[in-house]
Motif scaffolding. Structure first.
Motif, PDB file in Angstrom:
ATOM      1  N   GLU A  64     -42.178  -3.642  59.951  1.00 27.45           N
ATOM      2  CA  GLU A  64     -42.396  -4.657  58.914  1.00 27.45           C
ATOM      3  C   GLU A  64     -42.280  -6.072  59.466  1.00 27.45           C
ATOM      4  OE1 GLU A  64     -40.275  -6.159  54.734  1.00 27.45           O
ATOM      5  OE2 GLU A  64     -39.676  -4.273  55.672  1.00 27.45           O
ATOM      6  N   ARG A  65     -41.258  -6.337  60.278  1.00 27.51           N
ATOM      7  CA  ARG A  65     -41.052  -7.703  60.758  1.00 27.51           C
ATOM      8  C   ARG A  65     -42.161  -8.156  61.698  1.00 27.51           C
ATOM      9  NH1 ARG A  65     -37.340  -7.581  65.582  1.00 27.51           N
ATOM     10  NH2 ARG A  65     -37.003  -5.375  66.093  1.00 27.51           N
ATOM     11  N   VAL A  66     -42.809  -7.211  62.384  1.00 27.75           N
ATOM     12  CA  VAL A  66     -43.930  -7.578  63.243  1.00 27.75           C
ATOM     13  C   VAL A  66     -45.144  -7.937  62.381  1.00 27.75           C
ATOM     14  CG1 VAL A  66     -45.463  -6.831  65.106  1.00 27.75           C
ATOM     15  CG2 VAL A  66     -43.066  -6.106  65.105  1.00 27.75           C
ATOM     16  N   ARG A  67     -45.363  -7.183  61.312  1.00 27.51           N
ATOM     17  CA  ARG A  67     -46.478  -7.512  60.409  1.00 27.51           C
ATOM     18  C   ARG A  67     -46.250  -8.888  59.780  1.00 27.51           C
ATOM     19  NH1 ARG A  67     -45.309  -2.303  58.752  1.00 27.51           N
ATOM     20  NH2 ARG A  67     -44.872  -2.816  56.555  1.00 27.51           N
ATOM     21  N   LEU A  68     -45.009  -9.165  59.398  1.00 25.87           N
ATOM     22  CA  LEU A  68     -44.689 -10.482  58.832  1.00 25.87           C
ATOM     23  C   LEU A  68     -44.961 -11.595  59.845  1.00 25.87           C
ATOM     24  CD1 LEU A  68     -41.367  -9.621  56.980  1.00 25.87           C
ATOM     25  CD2 LEU A  68     -43.477 -10.405  55.899  1.00 25.87           C
ATOM     26  N   ALA A  69     -44.561 -11.368  61.084  1.00 27.03           N
ATOM     27  CA  ALA A  69     -44.786 -12.367  62.129  1.00 27.03           C
ATOM     28  C   ALA A  69     -46.277 -12.584  62.368  1.00 27.03           C
ATOM     29  CB  ALA A  69     -44.097 -11.939  63.424  1.00 27.03           C
ATOM     30  N   ALA A  70     -47.051 -11.506  62.315  1.00 28.24           N
ATOM     31  CA  ALA A  70     -48.499 -11.621  62.516  1.00 28.24           C
ATOM     32  C   ALA A  70     -49.133 -12.454  61.404  1.00 28.24           C
ATOM     33  CB  ALA A  70     -49.133 -10.235  62.566  1.00 28.24           C
ATOM     34  N   LEU A  71     -48.718 -12.224  60.177  1.00 28.56           N
ATOM     35  CA  LEU A  71     -49.240 -12.996  59.045  1.00 28.56           C
ATOM     36  C   LEU A  71     -48.911 -14.477  59.203  1.00 28.56           C
ATOM     37  CD1 LEU A  71     -48.298 -10.532  56.186  1.00 28.56           C
ATOM     38  CD2 LEU A  71     -50.617 -11.310  56.693  1.00 28.56           C
ATOM     39  N   GLN A  72     -47.671 -14.772  59.542  1.00 29.54           N
ATOM     40  CA  GLN A  72     -47.256 -16.176  59.690  1.00 29.54           C
ATOM     41  C   GLN A  72     -47.998 -16.853  60.835  1.00 29.54           C
ATOM     42  OE1 GLN A  72     -43.074 -15.496  60.180  1.00 29.54           O
ATOM     43  NE2 GLN A  72     -42.756 -14.982  58.022  1.00 29.54           N
ATOM     44  N   THR A  73     -48.173 -16.138  61.934  1.00 38.32           N
ATOM     45  CA  THR A  73     -48.860 -16.701  63.096  1.00 38.32           C
ATOM     46  C   THR A  73     -50.320 -16.999  62.793  1.00 38.32           C
ATOM     47  OG1 THR A  73     -47.411 -15.679  64.730  1.00 38.32           O
ATOM     48  CG2 THR A  73     -49.645 -16.179  65.439  1.00 38.32           C
ATOM     49  N   ALA A 101     -47.192  -1.378  51.976  1.00 38.57           N
ATOM     50  CA  ALA A 101     -46.138  -0.633  51.283  1.00 38.57           C
ATOM     51  C   ALA A 101     -44.920  -1.506  50.978  1.00 38.57           C
ATOM     52  CB  ALA A 101     -45.714   0.570  52.127  1.00 38.57           C
ATOM     53  N   LYS A 102     -44.727  -2.572  51.751  1.00 35.05           N
ATOM     54  CA  LYS A 102     -43.548  -3.433  51.592  1.00 35.05           C
ATOM     55  C   LYS A 102     -43.912  -4.687  50.803  1.00 35.05           C
ATOM     56  CE  LYS A 102     -40.695  -0.944  54.123  1.00 35.05           C
ATOM     57  NZ  LYS A 102     -39.472  -0.344  53.558  1.00 35.05           N
ATOM     58  N   LEU A 103     -43.139  -4.959  49.757  1.00 38.09           N
ATOM     59  CA  LEU A 103     -43.399  -6.131  48.926  1.00 38.09           C
ATOM     60  C   LEU A 103     -43.308  -7.422  49.727  1.00 38.09           C
ATOM     61  CD1 LEU A 103     -43.895  -7.487  46.197  1.00 38.09           C
ATOM     62  CD2 LEU A 103     -41.422  -7.313  45.752  1.00 38.09           C
ATOM     63  N   ALA A 104     -42.365  -7.507  50.654  1.00 32.42           N
ATOM     64  CA  ALA A 104     -42.221  -8.730  51.453  1.00 32.42           C
ATOM     65  C   ALA A 104     -43.490  -9.040  52.229  1.00 32.42           C
ATOM     66  CB  ALA A 104     -41.035  -8.594  52.408  1.00 32.42           C
ATOM     67  N   VAL A 105     -44.148  -8.007  52.745  1.00 30.50           N
ATOM     68  CA  VAL A 105     -45.393  -8.208  53.485  1.00 30.50           C
ATOM     69  C   VAL A 105     -46.513  -8.617  52.540  1.00 30.50           C
ATOM     70  CG1 VAL A 105     -47.120  -7.104  54.974  1.00 30.50           C
ATOM     71  CG2 VAL A 105     -44.688  -6.586  55.289  1.00 30.50           C
ATOM     72  N   THR A 111     -49.201 -15.547  50.452  1.00 29.26           N
ATOM     73  CA  THR A 111     -48.868 -16.914  50.860  1.00 29.26           C
ATOM     74  C   THR A 111     -49.780 -17.388  51.981  1.00 29.26           C
ATOM     75  OG1 THR A 111     -46.554 -16.607  50.220  1.00 29.26           O
ATOM     76  CG2 THR A 111     -47.026 -18.378  51.781  1.00 29.26           C
ATOM     77  N   ALA A 112     -50.010 -16.517  52.965  1.00 27.82           N
ATOM     78  CA  ALA A 112     -50.879 -16.868  54.092  1.00 27.82           C
ATOM     79  C   ALA A 112     -52.303 -17.162  53.622  1.00 27.82           C
ATOM     80  CB  ALA A 112     -50.893 -15.731  55.116  1.00 27.82           C
ATOM     81  N   MET A 113     -52.804 -16.324  52.728  1.00 29.96           N
ATOM     82  CA  MET A 113     -54.161 -16.507  52.245  1.00 29.96           C
ATOM     83  C   MET A 113     -54.297 -17.790  51.439  1.00 29.96           C
ATOM     84  SD  MET A 113     -54.750 -12.500  51.339  1.00 29.96           S
ATOM     85  CE  MET A 113     -56.079 -12.773  50.183  1.00 29.96           C
ATOM     86  N   ALA A 114     -53.292 -18.107  50.626  1.00 30.36           N
ATOM     87  CA  ALA A 114     -53.335 -19.342  49.839  1.00 30.36           C
ATOM     88  C   ALA A 114     -53.323 -20.566  50.747  1.00 30.36           C
ATOM     89  CB  ALA A 114     -52.154 -19.385  48.870  1.00 30.36           C
ATOM     90  N   SER A 115     -52.501 -20.547  51.798  1.00 31.78           N
ATOM     91  CA  SER A 115     -52.450 -21.692  52.713  1.00 31.78           C
ATOM     92  C   SER A 115     -53.763 -21.844  53.468  1.00 31.78           C
ATOM     93  CB  SER A 115     -51.275 -21.552  53.684  1.00 31.78           C
ATOM     94  OG  SER A 115     -51.477 -20.487  54.596  1.00 31.78           O
ATOM     95  N   MET A 116     -54.399 -20.724  53.813  1.00 35.28           N
ATOM     96  CA  MET A 116     -55.702 -20.793  54.474  1.00 35.28           C
ATOM     97  C   MET A 116     -56.742 -21.421  53.557  1.00 35.28           C
ATOM     98  SD  MET A 116     -56.062 -17.189  56.507  1.00 35.28           S
ATOM     99  CE  MET A 116     -55.141 -16.836  57.994  1.00 35.28           C
TER     100      MET A 116
END
Length: 215
Positions: A64-73, A101-105, A111-116
């Motif tokens: 999960e934390r890697v997917r989160l990092a990928a989104l932020q990057t 599957a994870k709400l945080a992701v 959030t990433a899509m809105a900022s884009m």
């Protein structure tokens, strides 16, 4: 610091890129944190493309934390470079994370899509429309977010905050630019997304009228 390592030491650069697939999640996260340097500072187009593609692959990482990092990057690269270099494949990967599957992701994906999408305003204002370097899939973001809000009750409050409190365009966006962006969104929307876009625009109009009445 002035040396372009990927240009002068291609074997070292190739070995470094393989660390995106390292067995250790910490190293995969570390690589994602350094993707902006690999993707934007080198003159080697092949290295830039590989770095972005490998960062995109990490959107499907089992951790999960890697997917989160990928989104932020990827969101950071997109917004700091007016969406240039963000491919159709990357947008597909971002949209898929709205069903993670994870709400945080899922929240981070929204959030990433809105900022884009917000970064689109500057590009349209500058060139009068989408530049050739921007993938038209960015225009699908409002419809995808609205659709996710309907289907995912856990994610709905977060998306509503993005759409109605923060807004998908910066407050300083001139009215003609905003109108042009929404016209582009409508023209490019898939039939199944047009109802969602129309509902979003109607809701925003009603909210603006209510705020004007209160003021």
């Amino acid at each position: 610091p002035e040396s372009d390592i990927p240009e002068h030491f291609p074997k070292l650069a190739g070995a470094t890129l393989q660390r995106y697939k390292d067995v250790c999640p910490n190293i995969r996260v570390h690589m994602l944190e350094h993707t902006p340097q690999l993707a934007t500072f080198t003159k080697n187009a092949s290295i830039r493309e590989q770095a972005l593609n490998m960062a995109t692959d990490r959107l499907q990482d089992p951790e999960e934390r890697v997917r989160l990092a990928a989104l932020q990057t990827l969101a950071g690269i997109a917004t700091s470079h007016s969406l240039h270099g963000i491919s159709h494949r990357t947008f597909d990967g971002l949209f898929a994370r709205l069903r993670d599957a994870k709400l945080a992701v899922r929240r981070e994906a929204a959030t990433a899509m809105a900022s884009m999408f917000r970064s689109l305003a500057g590009d349209v204002a500058r060139v009068g429309g989408l530049s050739d370097a921007v993938d038209t899939m960015v225009l699908n973001i409002p419809g995808r977010l609205s659709g996710a809000a309907v289907q995912d009750f856990e994610l709905r409050p977060h998306i509503h905050a993005l759409l109605y409190q923060q807004g998908l365009l910066p407050p300083s966006t001139p009215a003609p630019t905003a109108a042009k962006i929404w016209a582009l969104v409508w023209a490019d929307a898939e039939p199944k997304d047009r109802d969602q876009v129309l509902r979003l625009l109607r809701s925003k109009t009603e909210l603006q009228r209510a705020m004007a009445a209160l003021l």
